[in-house]
Design an enzyme around this catalytic site. Structure first.
Site, PDB file in Angstrom:
ATOM      1  NE  ARG A 755      -3.379   2.090   2.810  1.00  0.00           N
ATOM      2  CZ  ARG A 755      -4.245   2.755   2.287  1.00  0.00           C
ATOM      3  NH1 ARG A 755      -4.594   2.431   0.937  1.00  0.00           N
ATOM      4  NH2 ARG A 755      -4.718   4.049   2.736  1.00  0.00           N
ATOM      5  CE1 TYR A 795      -9.638  -5.085   5.227  1.00  0.00           C
ATOM      6  CE2 TYR A 795      -8.768  -3.403   3.638  1.00  0.00           C
ATOM      7  CZ  TYR A 795      -9.031  -4.864   4.147  1.00  0.00           C
ATOM      8  OH  TYR A 795      -8.308  -6.087   3.421  1.00  0.00           O
ATOM      9  CB  CYS A 822     -28.831  -4.293  -4.247  1.00  0.00           C
ATOM     10  SG  CYS A 822     -30.523  -4.774  -3.974  1.00  0.00           S
ATOM     11  CE1 TYR A 851      -3.953  -5.246  -0.587  1.00  0.00           C
ATOM     12  CE2 TYR A 851      -3.149  -3.352   0.324  1.00  0.00           C
ATOM     13  CZ  TYR A 851      -2.893  -4.707   0.345  1.00  0.00           C
ATOM     14  OH  TYR A 851      -1.741  -5.266   0.432  1.00  0.00           O
TER      15      TYR A 851
END
Length: 871
Positions: A755, A795, A822, A851
């Site tokens: 990340r 998260y 939905c 991600y």
């Protein structure tokens, strides 16, 4: 400034009350600031009432005088005479009759107080009369200075307006030195003042009793006086001028990253003031709240700073913790007996004893057989004799335990109960401390933890960071939170860099012709890769490709000299398609993968990581005679959410350290060599000390194993997402790792970030589809939902969202930003302030380079988002 050029005011011209503290009236330069501020408000058409404290240090000198014998009192008076005369001349005034009048009065009073200190201290009304002279002197000085400099200013005796009310529970001393005033709007008083002049100066801190005698308003009395006058005049606003820009989200002396609170409602401000903030006294808020008069806190040294505005609850207010504060010196009294269960009158008997000893209870916690209360030293005269006497009386009806010294840590914000689900990380932090009492206020405005006082050091900065990362302290809302203390007062060299996508706005709007679409900025990724390669303590960097396996990103990182950490054969194939294995090493670190995957990878001769006993217990033939890496669980996990913490018993990753001997025995039995140890505790870690600690722990374990060559410290390098979060100090990580490496030079150090390399480089572009109002909520729909970006739903991840079409327009609407999926969880951003947005506007969701696309799905059979690369 000239009175002759100032237009006359209308009879109904508004009043503005300006209050200045001791440091703000202590020098000629500060008085010039007061003159400018008062003159500017008069020039804009307002009548002005200036409320002043005594010169800095004078009130303390007068208190000391009251406790001295007659000879010392006379000497103290002469020192005050010299100081005030020096300031009169320093301000360019030939003389000041008002100052001389009050100095003469002070001389007389000092002689009337008795020959000894004991005689003096027994006369509270005399003490009040003496101490009032600080404000009488400073206000007389100010009236002369402002009038002499072109702003005619009338001197007003505060005792004409402020009448102390009778309060039954106050003793004679409190009535004289800590009086209370009931101030309600008085149109007749306001009209009478307006008829006499436009600009006034008066005293803070003093009032009169029913017999016309001088009384004091106690600690914070000048703030309270300003509020009383604001209420009496029904002022347009009350401005409290002090030496800081306003109230902050924490004490800046402990948390330099504390944010200026730009807007508070009355109740929140009162809670912050009562739970530890020193900027504003809590008692000054109530008069303004009753009269609906706004309060403004400003910095005298920096009048251009916005300050803190306190007023009625705004119509659109998302729940947010506004501040974390602390109080030291708390004493807990725990009372326990089985006899209290369902006993009528037990609490009445207990609290009668507290009243008898003159003690005010702050927090209360109760159980079936226990009641624990806290005593705050700011509201009580706490000494060992008083507490011991209370305990002795209580011991006749229950078992008593006194716990001291303690500290109270309080989270303040409207809608506290609705934010409890966000506070798991904060509660875990307190789980490591010794907590004696937890109190959640009945008004839904605060949550307080009482801990041992020794635990307080260093706690507030950690909590402040945790609250930001949890999204509970909403620093993204610029209407609530202003700059950090560091940014305002220049105590840090850190700079806020504009994100790359601002400069690329035109290109991104072109790319948004088709949405949803990801856009990746390769220069940002390469800059991050170069920073990692420059770390002298790290021997090899592997990119965790699960963060984003886009081929262009893999090619760029291969050219930059990084290796690749893969968790599946598919990820290995993706790397093979773009990079030469001889130049870009691979590392295979699966978890609960099937036997066939291990077999396939071992045949390719790649470095493989094991993190359980099972492979060596059941698939010995795959690993016999080979070298493997071993991932160990060091017993704890870190990160902003449970689902990104990859250590500890609740995480599925890693071999528990307590089972290491079993693994080593299996390895010896089958001839398996352990070439390296690996640990990864979680994601989003911003504490530079984390990796050196992990390195030291792995090195210690390796000493037991022998023949270990590599220590893999995992990834988890944090990327600040919320405004105000400090960046990870990579140089500090490097320096600290170098220290560990000097102690263990035999080991190579590896990192495997994901990340950190790519998050900031990616944005997700979406178009507004429609909006909808439901009750108090305004929903803003877009064509990117949790199918395109699942991190917020999975998260509770926070991503900045901007309206790229209206990038610099005022963010004046509070939206719930949602997608077309939905699911009720399809929320990309809750309570986000954006410009009023319309169908077709382009939204940009930041920090989605990691991600985002890699976790996307075709849920609801919606197509995957396209991706574009900006070279």
């Amino acid at each position: 400034m000239n009175a002759s050029t100032t237009a006359p005011l209308a009879p109904d011209a508004p009043w503005v009350v300006l209050k200045f503290g001791g440091t703000s009236v202590a020098t000629e330069a500060r008085w010039r600031t007061i003159l400018e501020l008062a003159g500017a408000r008069r020039a804009r058409g307002a009548r002005v009432l200036v409320v002043v404290s005594a010169l800095a240090g004078v009130t303390d000198a007068l208190k000391s005088l009251c406790g001295s014998a007659a000879p010392e009192r006379l000497a103290a008076v002469e020192r005050l005479v010299e100081r005030h005369h020096a300031l009169v001349h320093g301000m360019g005034l030939a003389e000041c009759a008002g100052v001389d009048r009050w100095l003469a009065s002070l001389r007389v009073l000092s002689q009337e107080g008795g020959a000894t200190a004991d005689a003096a201290t027994s006369q509270p009304l005399w003490q009040a009369a003496v101490q009032a002279h600080g404000e009488l002197l400073s206000s007389a000085l100010g009236a002369a200075f402002m009038s002499a400099n072109g702003l005619p200013t009338r001197w007003l005796d505060a005792r004409e307006a402020l009448l102390a009310r009778e309060v039954p529970f106050l003793n004679d001393r409190a009535r004289a030195l800590s009086a209370q005033v009931q101030a309600d709007p008085d149109p007749a008083f306001a009209a009478a003042l307006a008829a006499r002049g436009d600009v006034y100066i008066t005293q803070g801190f003093i009032a009169r009793d029913g017999d016309g005698r001088t009384v004091l308003l106690g600690r914070g009395g000048s703030d309270t006086s300003a509020a009383y006058f604001g209420a009496l005049l029904r002022a347009e606003r009350v401005e409290i001028w002090t030496d800081v820009a306003g109230m902050f989200s924490a004490d800046p002396r402990q948390v330099p990253g504390a944010r200026l609170l730009q807007r508070l409602d009355y109740d929140e401000a009162q809670e912050i003031a009562t739970t530890g903030a020193k900027v504003l006294h809590a008692r000054c808020i109530s008069p303004c709240r009753r009269a609906r008069v706004p309060l403004l806190i400003k910095d005298t040294r920096h009048p251009d700073f916005d300050g803190t505005a306190i007023g009625p609850l705004p119509p659109e207010a998302a729940p947010s913790i506004k501040a974390v504060s602390s109080r030291r010196g708390i004493t807990l009294v725990s009372m326990e007996t089985s006899g209290m269960w369902q006993q009528v009158g037990f609490l009445a008997d207990v609290f009668a004893l507290f009243k008898q000893h003159g003690l005010s209870v702050d927090l209360i916690g109760s159980a079936e057989t226990n009641v624990t209360v806290s005593l705050d030293p700011t509201e009580n005269l706490l000494d060992s004799d008083v507490v011991a006497a209370l305990a002795a009386d209580l011991a006749r009806i229950c078992r008593v335990k006194v716990i001291a010294p303690c500290a109270a840590v309080t989270l303040v914000g409207r809608g506290m109960r609705s934010m409890l689900y966000r506070l798991s990380g904060v509660l875990a932090e307190f789980g490591r401390e010794r907590v004696h009492l937890i109190s959640q206020s009945s008004n839904n405005l605060n949550l307080t933890f009482v801990v041992d006082e020794g635990m307080l050091d260093g706690l507030l900065p950690r909590l402040h960071d945790l609250l930001i990362r949890a999204g509970a302290l909403r620093t993204d809302d610029a209407t609530l939170f202003g700059p950090t203390w560091q940014a305002l007062y220049g105590v840090s060299d850190s700079h806020v860099h504009a994100p790359w996508w601002r400069a690329a706005r035109t290109r991104l709007l072109d790319l948004a012709q088709a949405t949803p679409r990801y856009a990746y900025h390769l220069p940002t990724i390469l800059e991050r890769a170069q920073a990692l390669r420059a770390m002298r303590s790290v021997d090899r960097v592997y990119y965790a490709i699960k963060a984003n396996p886009h081929p262009a990103i893999l090619r760029a990182l291969a050219r930059a000299g990084l290796g690749f950490e893969c968790v599946s054969p598919g990820e290995l194939d993706a790397v093979d398609a773009v990079a030469d294995a001889r130049e870009s090493p691979r590392l295979f670190t699966p978890n609960f993968a099937p036997r066939a995957e291990y077999a396939q990878v071992m045949q390719r001769g790649l470095a493989t990581t094991l993190d359980a006993l099972h492979p060596l217990q059941h698939w010995q033939e795959l690993f016999a005679g080979r070298e493997v890496m071993l991932r160990v669980d060091l017993g704890r996990g870190l990160g902003h959410h449970d689902k990104v913490r990859t250590g500890g018993a609740s995480s599925k990753f890693g071999l528990p350290v307590e089972r290491l001997d079993e693994f080593l025995e299996l390895a010896r039995t089958h001839g398996v060599r352990i070439g390296g140890l690996h640990a990864h505790l979680g994601s989003g870690i911003l504490d530079a000390s984390h990796w050196p600690v992990v390195c030291g722990q792995l090195a210690s374990i390796s000493e037991k194993i022998g023949n270990v060559r590599v220590l893999n410290l995992g990834g988890g390098l944090g990327v600040p997402s919320h405004p105000g979060e400090a960046e990870l100090d990579l140089a500090a990580v490097d320096a600290a790792l170098a220290e560990v490496k000097r102690a263990y030079p035999q080991y190579e150090l590896w990192l495997e970030p994901g990340r950190w390399l790519v998050a900031d480089a990616g944005v997700l572009l979406a178009r507004v589809t429609q909006s909808k109002r439901k009750g108090a909520l305004e929903y803003l729909g877009c064509d990117a939902g949790m199918h395109a970006l699942i991190r917020p739903a999975l998260y509770d991840a926070w991503h900045e969202i901007v309206n790229l079409s209206r990038l610099d327009a005022p963010a004046d609407t509070l939206y719930q930003v949602v997608g077309p999926i939905c699911e009720s969880g399809d929320v990309l951003g809750a309570d986000r302030r954006l410009p009023n947005s319309s169908e077709g506007d382009v939204l940009l969701i930041a920090q989605t380079g990691a991600y985002g696309e890699s976790m996307a799905s075709r849920y609801n059979l919606r197509p995957l988002a396209d991706a574009a690369v900006i070279e």
